[in-house]
Design a protein around this motif. Structure first.
Motif, PDB file in Angstrom:
ATOM      1  N   SER A  57     -83.981  34.483 -35.130  1.00 36.94           N
ATOM      2  CA  SER A  57     -83.972  33.115 -34.613  1.00 36.94           C
ATOM      3  C   SER A  57     -84.427  32.115 -35.668  1.00 36.94           C
ATOM      4  O   SER A  57     -83.990  30.952 -35.668  1.00 36.94           O
ATOM      5  N   GLU A  58     -85.298  32.546 -36.585  1.00 40.61           N
ATOM      6  CA  GLU A  58     -85.745  31.648 -37.652  1.00 40.61           C
ATOM      7  C   GLU A  58     -84.657  31.450 -38.711  1.00 40.61           C
ATOM      8  O   GLU A  58     -84.551  30.376 -39.307  1.00 40.61           O
ATOM      9  N   THR A  60     -81.544  31.450 -37.848  1.00 37.69           N
ATOM     10  CA  THR A  60     -80.675  30.517 -37.132  1.00 37.69           C
ATOM     11  C   THR A  60     -81.179  29.094 -37.247  1.00 37.69           C
ATOM     12  O   THR A  60     -80.403  28.150 -37.460  1.00 37.69           O
ATOM     13  N   THR A  61     -82.491  28.900 -37.122  1.00 39.31           N
ATOM     14  CA  THR A  61     -83.080  27.569 -37.276  1.00 39.31           C
ATOM     15  C   THR A  61     -82.851  27.034 -38.676  1.00 39.31           C
ATOM     16  O   THR A  61     -82.487  25.861 -38.864  1.00 39.31           O
ATOM     17  N   SER A  66     -79.598  26.355 -34.087  1.00 44.68           N
ATOM     18  CA  SER A  66     -80.474  26.634 -32.947  1.00 44.68           C
ATOM     19  C   SER A  66     -80.287  25.692 -31.775  1.00 44.68           C
ATOM     20  O   SER A  66     -80.929  25.866 -30.740  1.00 44.68           O
ATOM     21  N   VAL A  70     -84.173  21.846 -31.538  1.00 49.90           N
ATOM     22  CA  VAL A  70     -84.831  21.959 -32.836  1.00 49.90           C
ATOM     23  C   VAL A  70     -84.532  20.709 -33.658  1.00 49.90           C
ATOM     24  O   VAL A  70     -83.368  20.366 -33.876  1.00 49.90           O
ATOM     25  N   ARG A 108     -89.784  25.702 -33.112  1.00 46.87           N
ATOM     26  CA  ARG A 108     -88.532  25.079 -32.668  1.00 46.87           C
ATOM     27  C   ARG A 108     -88.794  23.645 -32.198  1.00 46.87           C
ATOM     28  O   ARG A 108     -88.357  22.708 -32.843  1.00 46.87           O
TER      29      ARG A 108
END
Length: 341
Positions: A57-58, A60-61, A66, A70, A108
């Protein structure tokens, strides 16, 4: 208000090092920066970060994928283990106490754990006491919470039942296998690479299953009537096939989408869900992982009953770029953990 103090009783610094993503893109956008110490807020806890896991997920950020929740610039990081630097009165937390935290918008909607200090709501801080090394503790919060929540809330898994994990070499998959074996379940787990079958066995998997795109037939060669429970971590594109591996009145829990497919176009339950098979989902939050459950998992690790799959350990914030690159490469199965020395 008196000047905040560190866990060692010394005045806290007024600035800290952190990894900031100001614009999206490659790993070069993960920039080590000096920032002001997170200002105190009512009912929030300031944690001195000792270790944190690096998660998809990080990545992706960092790439800007995200979604609208975000905003940038942002300090990523959805989890960490560390010690309390300062906590509000009445929280039950004390300076220097070991704690874990995860998710809840961390990294996020507000700045996360890729930093020397992080400020999080007191409600998502889990205290613990352990002599395990920080590289182990830092690997645990997100994957233990997700795996445990999927098996308990999502599947209500019981001793003696059979469990299929699709996406078995992921960090959550490996953790779920270990927790399920500790519970007394029989575990089947998938991998697309036959050479990783032994790694699954070492994690406690009874029956590694090679995933060539369809697995229901292979699973039913082992359990002709189907498994009692299944955990879907690969994604919606594989869900129909995984459902076909579950027995009548068995349950499948959809938790993750490693293949990045979260939805099913033109979904119709009739024909998609086999007769009598139950389909649930689990999203979860930090509050789903109680201190008692975390303590049980920590003791199981210390006793050798639960194995933590750590792919690689990195030291210092400047190593985050390497950690994310390694995670994206897929060359090192298990958790990537950054330790702040």
């Amino acid at each position: 208000m008196s000047e905040p103090t560190s866990p060692a009783g010394e005045p806290s610094p007024r600035t800290m090092r952190a990894i900031v993503v100001s614009e999206t893109g490659g790993t070069d956008k993960l920039v080590a920066t000096d920032l002001p110490l997170p200002p105190l807020r009512p009912d929030w806890v300031r944690i001195k970060v000792r270790a944190f896991g690096v998660n998809e997920s990080e990545v992706t950020t960092r790439k800007g994928l995200s979604g609208p929740d975000v905003t940038y610039p942002r300090v990523p990081g959805i989890e960490c283990a560390g010690v309390v630097a300062e906590a509000p009165a009445g929280s039950g937390l004390t300076s220097g106490q070991q704690v874990a935290t995860m998710m809840g918008g961390m990294g996020r909607s507000y700045d996360g754990a890729y930093a020397e200090y992080v400020l999080v709501p007191a409600s998502q801080v889990i205290p613990f006491t352990s002599d395990l090394p920080w590289e182990t503790l830092g690997a645990l919060p997100e994957m233990v919470q997700t795996a445990y929540g999927s098996l308990s809330t999502g599947l209500d898994l019981r001793p003696g039942q059979s469990l299929l994990i699709r996406g078995g070499t992921s960090t959550v998959g490996l953790t779920a296998a270990a927790i399920a074996k500790d519970l007394g379940a029989t575990v089947l787990s998938t991998t697309r690479r036959p050479d990783r079958a032994d790694m699954l066995r070492e994690a406690g998997v009874d029956h590694p299953v090679v995933d060539h795109g369809e697995i229901a037939g292979s699973v039913r060669e082992i359990f002709p009537d189907g498994v009692d429970a299944a955990l879907e971590l690969v994604g919606a594109g594989h869900l129909h096939d995984t459902l076909r591996a579950v027995r009548v009145h068995g349950t499948l829990c959809f938790t993750g989408a490693l293949a990045d497919q979260w939805t099913i176009p033109d979904f119709s339950p009739l024909g998609f869900i086999p007769n009598g098979v139950r389909l649930t989902a689990y999203g979860g939050a930090a509050t789903d992982l109680s201190a008692d459950v975390l303590d049980h998992q920590l003791r199981a690790i210390a006793d050798g009953r639960l194995k933590v799959s750590v792919a690689k350990i990195y030291h210092g914030l400047e190593s985050v770029r390497e950690a994310q690159a390694d995670l994206e490469s897929g060359a090192y199965p298990g958790k990537h953990v950054v330790v702040l020395d």
